[in-house]
Design a protein around this motif. Structure first.
Motif, short mmCIF file in Angstrom:
data_model
loop_
_atom_site.label_atom_id
_atom_site.label_comp_id
_atom_site.label_asym_id
_atom_site.label_seq_id
_atom_site.Cartn_x
_atom_site.Cartn_y
_atom_site.Cartn_z
N HIS A 180 -7.46 6.04 2.00
CA HIS A 180 -8.37 5.19 1.22
C HIS A 180 -8.03 3.71 1.37
CE1 HIS A 180 -10.85 8.08 -1.07
NE2 HIS A 180 -9.84 8.88 -0.81
N ARG A 181 -6.80 3.42 1.71
CA ARG A 181 -6.37 2.03 1.87
C ARG A 181 -6.50 1.55 3.32
NH1 ARG A 181 -3.32 -0.01 -2.62
NH2 ARG A 181 -3.32 1.57 -4.26
N CYS A 207 -4.31 8.81 -0.36
CA CYS A 207 -4.23 7.45 -0.89
C CYS A 207 -4.15 6.44 0.26
CB CYS A 207 -3.01 7.33 -1.80
SG CYS A 207 -2.73 5.68 -2.48
N ASP A 247 0.83 -1.21 0.00
CA ASP A 247 0.00 0.00 0.00
C ASP A 247 0.86 1.26 0.00
OD1 ASP A 247 -2.32 -1.52 -0.01
OD2 ASP A 247 -2.57 -1.43 2.17
N CYS A 277 1.13 4.18 -2.90
CA CYS A 277 0.75 5.55 -2.57
C CYS A 277 1.92 6.53 -2.58
CB CYS A 277 0.07 5.57 -1.19
SG CYS A 277 -1.53 4.75 -1.16
N ASN A 280 1.40 9.76 -0.33
CA ASN A 280 0.16 10.52 -0.46
C ASN A 280 -0.79 10.09 0.67
OD1 ASN A 280 -2.69 10.89 -1.31
ND2 ASN A 280 -1.73 11.82 -3.10
#
Length: 99
Positions: free
Chosen positions: A70-71, A67, A53, A57, A64
């Motif tokens: 979102h993960r 990002c 991840d 990102c 980020n």
């Protein structure tokens, strides 16, 4: 024991992200925590997923934050890791998604 695992995992993640003002008074280093409170310290699958991840990102050496969010990760100041990890585990347990 669970708090220890979360804290230990943060050691693995310590170099993954930091907040740097660039000046002499550097703010508290940021640590990525899973939003479900789980630790990858003794779970190679979670540790590997974090690395995947984070790599996904990262652009030009910068992770980020949106990002990562979102993960399923949040960036927490190192001084607040233990308290936030306990809060995340409690919230996951209340939702019935604890480990």
């Amino acid at each position: 024991m669970k708090v220890f695992l979360i804290v230990a995992m943060t050691g693995l993640m310590a170099g993954c992200a930091s907040v740097d003002s660039g000046g002499p008074s550097r703010p508290d280093q940021g640590i990525w925590l899973r939003t479900d409170g789980q630790s990858g310290r003794n779970n190679p699958a979670l540790a590997q997923q974090f690395e995947i991840d984070k790599a996904s990102c990262t652009d030009r050496g910068q992770v980020n934050q949106l990002c990562m969010t979102h993960r399923g990760y949040i960036l927490v100041p190192q001084s607040q890791v233990e308290a936030k990890a306990a809060e995340l585990r409690a919230a996951a347990a209340a939702r019935g998604t604890g480990y």
